[in-house]
Design a protein around this motif. Structure first.
Motif, PDB file in Angstrom:
ATOM      1  N   LYS A  14       0.814  -1.169  -0.071  1.00 54.43           N
ATOM      2  CA  LYS A  14      -0.100   0.206  -0.029  1.00 54.43           C
ATOM      3  C   LYS A  14       0.794   1.208   0.036  1.00 54.43           C
ATOM      4  CE  LYS A  14      -2.396   0.289   3.520  1.00 54.43           C
ATOM      5  NZ  LYS A  14      -3.461   0.460   4.801  1.00 54.43           N
ATOM      6  N   GLN A  15       0.350   2.225  -0.854  1.00 55.24           N
ATOM      7  CA  GLN A  15       1.175   3.746  -0.708  1.00 55.24           C
ATOM      8  C   GLN A  15       0.247   4.440  -0.816  1.00 55.24           C
ATOM      9  OE1 GLN A  15       3.701   3.654  -4.422  1.00 55.24           O
ATOM     10  NE2 GLN A  15       4.875   5.508  -3.275  1.00 55.24           N
ATOM     11  N   ASP A  16       0.421   5.588   0.007  1.00 55.15           N
ATOM     12  CA  ASP A  16      -0.668   6.618  -0.118  1.00 55.15           C
ATOM     13  C   ASP A  16       0.010   8.045  -0.869  1.00 55.15           C
ATOM     14  OD1 ASP A  16      -2.375   5.731   1.608  1.00 55.15           O
ATOM     15  OD2 ASP A  16      -1.472   6.393   3.597  1.00 55.15           O
ATOM     16  N   ASP A  20       5.034   9.059  -0.710  1.00 53.07           N
ATOM     17  CA  ASP A  20       4.900   7.972   0.436  1.00 53.07           C
ATOM     18  C   ASP A  20       5.677   6.753   0.169  1.00 53.07           C
ATOM     19  OD1 ASP A  20       4.455   7.154   3.060  1.00 53.07           O
ATOM     20  OD2 ASP A  20       2.501   6.157   2.460  1.00 53.07           O
ATOM     21  N   PHE A  21       6.153   5.940   1.137  1.00 56.96           N
ATOM     22  CA  PHE A  21       6.885   4.868   1.154  1.00 56.96           C
ATOM     23  C   PHE A  21       5.696   3.689   0.986  1.00 56.96           C
ATOM     24  CE2 PHE A  21       9.625   7.215   4.189  1.00 56.96           C
ATOM     25  CZ  PHE A  21      10.819   7.371   3.487  1.00 56.96           C
ATOM     26  N   VAL A  22       6.239   2.536   0.079  1.00 56.68           N
ATOM     27  CA  VAL A  22       5.534   1.496   0.206  1.00 56.68           C
ATOM     28  C   VAL A  22       5.321   0.794   1.417  1.00 56.68           C
ATOM     29  CG1 VAL A  22       4.872  -0.675  -1.480  1.00 56.68           C
ATOM     30  CG2 VAL A  22       5.860   1.277  -2.465  1.00 56.68           C
ATOM     31  N   ARG A  23       4.333   0.214   1.940  1.00 57.38           N
ATOM     32  CA  ARG A  23       4.007  -0.372   3.263  1.00 57.38           C
ATOM     33  C   ARG A  23       3.575  -1.725   2.683  1.00 57.38           C
ATOM     34  NH1 ARG A  23       5.278   3.628   7.097  1.00 57.38           N
ATOM     35  NH2 ARG A  23       5.022   5.728   6.066  1.00 57.38           N
ATOM     36  N   GLU A  84      12.354  -1.551   1.567  1.00 58.11           N
ATOM     37  CA  GLU A  84      11.294  -0.218   1.993  1.00 58.11           C
ATOM     38  C   GLU A  84      11.276  -0.207   3.508  1.00 58.11           C
ATOM     39  OE1 GLU A  84       9.242   2.693   0.163  1.00 58.11           O
ATOM     40  OE2 GLU A  84      10.580   1.053  -0.804  1.00 58.11           O
TER      41      GLU A  84
END
Length: 118
Positions: A14-16, A20-23, A84
């Motif tokens: 998920k990325q906002d 943003d970082f990819v979580r 990440e």
């Protein structure tokens, strides 16, 4: 393309926004119903593989959130998550750390040395 089985390991990325970082989230299939695969973290996936085009070619949609997909875990996905997570840890450490003047001077000198070596 196959349906999920109990014990399958999956991940979601998920990325906002682009800044943003990819979580990454990881979980495992613990139960199956006629149409769903239930993950250990409570997420319910539609147990029908679909073309994803997001992170992997094939994904499994979250029940009632068709745009959110989970994917079968691969070595490549694990490595990307590790990289990440290191970025996130470094970013958060610098965000939360308040440096003393002495620490700032030491860091400055290290960057100067680093710049001269290249």
């Amino acid at each position: 393309m196959r349906e999920l089985k109990v014990g399958d390991k999956l991940y979601n990325a998920k990325q906002d926004g682009f800044d943003d970082f990819v979580r990454y989230s990881f979980s495992e299939v613990v139960r199956l119903t006629k149409t769903l695969a239930v993950l250990k973290n409570g997420v319910r996936l539609i147990n029908r593989p679909r073309r994803s085009y997001i992170t992997e070619d094939i994904g499994y949609s979250v029940n009632r959130q068709k745009g959110v997909h989970w994917h079968l875990v691969s070595i490549e996905a694990i490595r990307k998550a590790q990289i990440e997570n290191e970025k996130i840890a470094a970013y958060e450490w610098f965000e939360n750390k308040e440096f003393t003047l002495e620490e700032k001077q030491w860091i400055y000198k290290q960057f100067q040395k680093f710049g001269k070596e290249k």
